[in-house]
Design a protein around this motif. Structure first.
Motif, PDB file in Angstrom:
ATOM      1  N   TYR A  69       0.820  -1.206   0.000  1.00  0.00           N
ATOM      2  CA  TYR A  69       0.000   0.000   0.000  1.00  0.00           C
ATOM      3  C   TYR A  69       0.854   1.257   0.000  1.00  0.00           C
ATOM      4  N   ASP A  70       0.368   2.255  -0.724  1.00  0.00           N
ATOM      5  CA  ASP A  70       0.993   3.577  -0.684  1.00  0.00           C
ATOM      6  C   ASP A  70       0.970   4.068   0.758  1.00  0.00           C
ATOM      7  N   GLU A  71       2.067   4.622   1.231  1.00  0.00           N
ATOM      8  CA  GLU A  71       2.181   5.015   2.635  1.00  0.00           C
ATOM      9  C   GLU A  71       1.151   6.061   3.059  1.00  0.00           C
TER      10      GLU A  71
ATOM     11  N   ASP B  32       5.823   6.045  -5.284  1.00  0.00           N
ATOM     12  CA  ASP B  32       7.125   5.541  -5.732  1.00  0.00           C
ATOM     13  C   ASP B  32       6.902   4.169  -6.363  1.00  0.00           C
ATOM     14  N   TYR B  33       6.691   4.160  -7.670  1.00  0.00           N
ATOM     15  CA  TYR B  33       6.334   2.919  -8.354  1.00  0.00           C
ATOM     16  C   TYR B  33       7.528   1.990  -8.511  1.00  0.00           C
TER      17      TYR B  33
ATOM     18  N   GLU C 162       7.572  -1.858  -7.355  1.00  0.00           N
ATOM     19  CA  GLU C 162       8.094  -2.920  -8.231  1.00  0.00           C
ATOM     20  C   GLU C 162       9.125  -3.776  -7.503  1.00  0.00           C
ATOM     21  N   ARG C 163      10.005  -3.152  -6.746  1.00  0.00           N
ATOM     22  CA  ARG C 163      11.025  -3.911  -6.019  1.00  0.00           C
ATOM     23  C   ARG C 163      10.386  -4.831  -4.983  1.00  0.00           C
ATOM     24  N   LEU C 164       9.359  -4.342  -4.298  1.00  0.00           N
ATOM     25  CA  LEU C 164       8.673  -5.182  -3.327  1.00  0.00           C
ATOM     26  C   LEU C 164       8.026  -6.386  -4.000  1.00  0.00           C
TER      27      LEU C 164
ATOM     28  N   ASP D 274      -0.356   7.876 -10.626  1.00  0.00           N
ATOM     29  CA  ASP D 274      -0.270   7.439 -12.019  1.00  0.00           C
ATOM     30  C   ASP D 274      -0.953   6.079 -12.120  1.00  0.00           C
ATOM     31  N   ILE D 275      -2.245   6.090 -12.365  1.00  0.00           N
ATOM     32  CA  ILE D 275      -3.008   4.839 -12.399  1.00  0.00           C
ATOM     33  C   ILE D 275      -2.572   3.969 -13.581  1.00  0.00           C
ATOM     34  N   HIS D 276      -2.224   4.577 -14.711  1.00  0.00           N
ATOM     35  CA  HIS D 276      -1.723   3.790 -15.847  1.00  0.00           C
ATOM     36  C   HIS D 276      -0.529   2.945 -15.430  1.00  0.00           C
ATOM     37  N   ARG D 277       0.418   3.550 -14.717  1.00  0.00           N
ATOM     38  CA  ARG D 277       1.624   2.823 -14.286  1.00  0.00           C
ATOM     39  C   ARG D 277       1.265   1.704 -13.310  1.00  0.00           C
TER      40      ARG D 277
END
Length: 448
Positions: free
Chosen positions: A177-179, A203-204, A208-210, A237-240
């Motif tokens: 989840y986003d912080e 921070d996408y 991704e790393r998680l 950025d919902i697309h990302r």
């Protein structure tokens, strides 16, 4: 060995018995991890609880500074761009009645008619005898707006979020989840028992790393974000996020409490704003206490998702009374006005853009806010936020301070909800007051 039938499994779920441990096994596990505690008054006397001490300290600070207590403050009439509070007419920036529909005669009449037709309550949960046509009408219409197959209406916005996440995620699952997501998402995640990791705001690469590190160790993976972040007013950025969740076979849930009805060319949320295929977001959620001008919440998505939530999710389909007819009818009327009158949303967003522009020109920081109707004015510390909020009220402007623990200690702010009814004159006057007050503010004493 007897084989459990589908009917028996369903009965166990309805009775809340599926998947529970035997009481003796639970007691043994508890004894194995517990330590001896000698109960003191702080464990059984509410007056000694730390939460009460925190409240008492806060009240002491307000009294010492000569501030009026600003919580649970009563108002009379409809809370629009102005409201009557404590006997005075104030410019109101603390209500999220974005489209000014809470006092709209069409919404009010729909609520009244629902009471005339169905009473103030349906009398039970929807799964038993609490179903009325208005619920299905709202669900069909919101699903159509979002471009998905189905939706389910819940009693509470907060509770709908908690119930959905708490049901879908299990101990063998992962939630990322986003912080900065809302507390209702965090509560649902905690109650689910799933493993949880926060990633830095928007921070996408961190997300991704998680996923690269942890995806292979869990079954279901939920990614949680908001359509408009309620404290900062920015849009992810919902697309990302869709691209990332597809690559890692995860599920994306978007909380649209502050985006649905506001952002997008037609004001219909992130699907409208980004030109998305609604099916690319797995779980659409929104609270109805904002643009919908009522209370409740909904979840929308694939028919299979909604079927599971309606029949099995405690707090959404099970163990809870149905929504009030008047609230559902008000939400449906508001949704139809949103679709018919997109100019309301555009005015709210344009008013917010004017606020941001004037604030920045005056040297005020509005943080990350962009493109939404939520605008923070960032301040040095909590004491300054409290002082400025009190002084604004003295000048007939109501803006609520956001301080720790609602926001980080170093991110105090005044939060402004801008709606379609605010005038440029009201906004300009408020910006002038903010600049004057900030220049005259006393030095912080470090009490917060």
């Amino acid at each position: 060995m007897k084989t459990e039938t589908h009917v028996e499994r369903l009965r166990a779920r309805l009775l809340g018995k599926a998947g529970t441990e035997r009481p003796d096994a639970q007691a043994s596990a508890l004894r194995a991890v517990s330590t001896r505690v000698k109960p003191g008054p702080e464990h059984y006397d509410f007056a000694q609880f730390p939460e009460l001490r925190e409240y008492t300290s806060t009240r002491w600070y307000y009294d010492k500074q000569g501030y009026e207590w600003n919580m649970f403050r009563e108002h009379v009439g409809v809370a629009s761009a102005e409201a009557e509070v404590a006997g005075r007419r104030v410019i109101n920036f603390s209500s999220y009645n974005y489209l000014d529909l809470a006092g709209d005669p069409r919404v009010q009449e729909a609520a009244r008619k629902a009471i005339d037709d169905f009473g103030t309550s349906t009398g039970s949960g929807r799964i038993i005898m609490g179903e009325i046509p208005i619920f299905a009408e709202f669900e069909r219409e919101v699903a159509d707006v979002l471009g998905v197959e189905d939706a389910v209406l819940g009693v509470s916005g907060y509770g709908t979020n908690v119930a959905t996440i708490g049901y879908l995620a299990r101990r063998q699952d992962l939630i990322l989840y986003d912080e900065l997501v809302h507390n209702s998402m965090l509560t649902g995640a905690k109650l689910s028992g799933a493993r949880r990791f926060a990633f830095a705001h928007n921070d996408y690469d961190a997300l991704e790393r998680l996923l690269v590190e942890h995806r292979g160790h869990f079954e279901r993976v939920l990614i949680l974000t908001e359509g408009v972040f309620s404290m900062d007013g920015d849009i992810p950025d919902i697309h990302r996020l869709i691209e990332i969740k597809k690559r890692h076979h995860a599920l994306l849930m978007v909380d649209e409490a502050h985006s649905m009805g506001v952002i997008g060319a037609r004001g219909l949320g992130v699907v409208d704003h980004f030109g998305l295929n609604g099916a690319d977001i797995d779980i659409h959620y929104a609270s109805m206490s904002k643009a919908f001008a009522t209370i409740g919440g909904y979840v929308a998505g694939r028919k299979e998702l909604i079927t599971m939530l309606k029949y099995y999710a405690p707090g959404l389909g099970l163990y809870i009374a149905s929504p009030m007819p008047a609230n559902a009818a008000a939400g449906l009327a508001a949704l139809r006005i949103m679709r018919a009158e997109p100019g309301r949303a555009r005015r709210a967003v344009d008013n917010a853009a004017h606020f941001r522009t004037r604030a920045r020109e005056a040297g005020l920081s509005t943080g990350l806010s962009d493109g939404s109707a939520v605008v923070p004015v960032m301040l040095a510390d909590a004491e300054l936020a409290l002082w400025m909020s009190a002084r604004l009220f003295d000048n007939n402007v109501f803006a609520f301070p956001m301080i720790f623990p609602v926001v980080p200690r170093d991110a105090a702010r005044l939060r402004f909800f801008i709606n379609t009814a605010h005038t440029r004159e009201q906004i300009d006057r408020t910006i002038r007051l903010l600049v004057e007050l900030k220049a005259a503010a006393p030095a912080s004493k470090g009490l917060f």
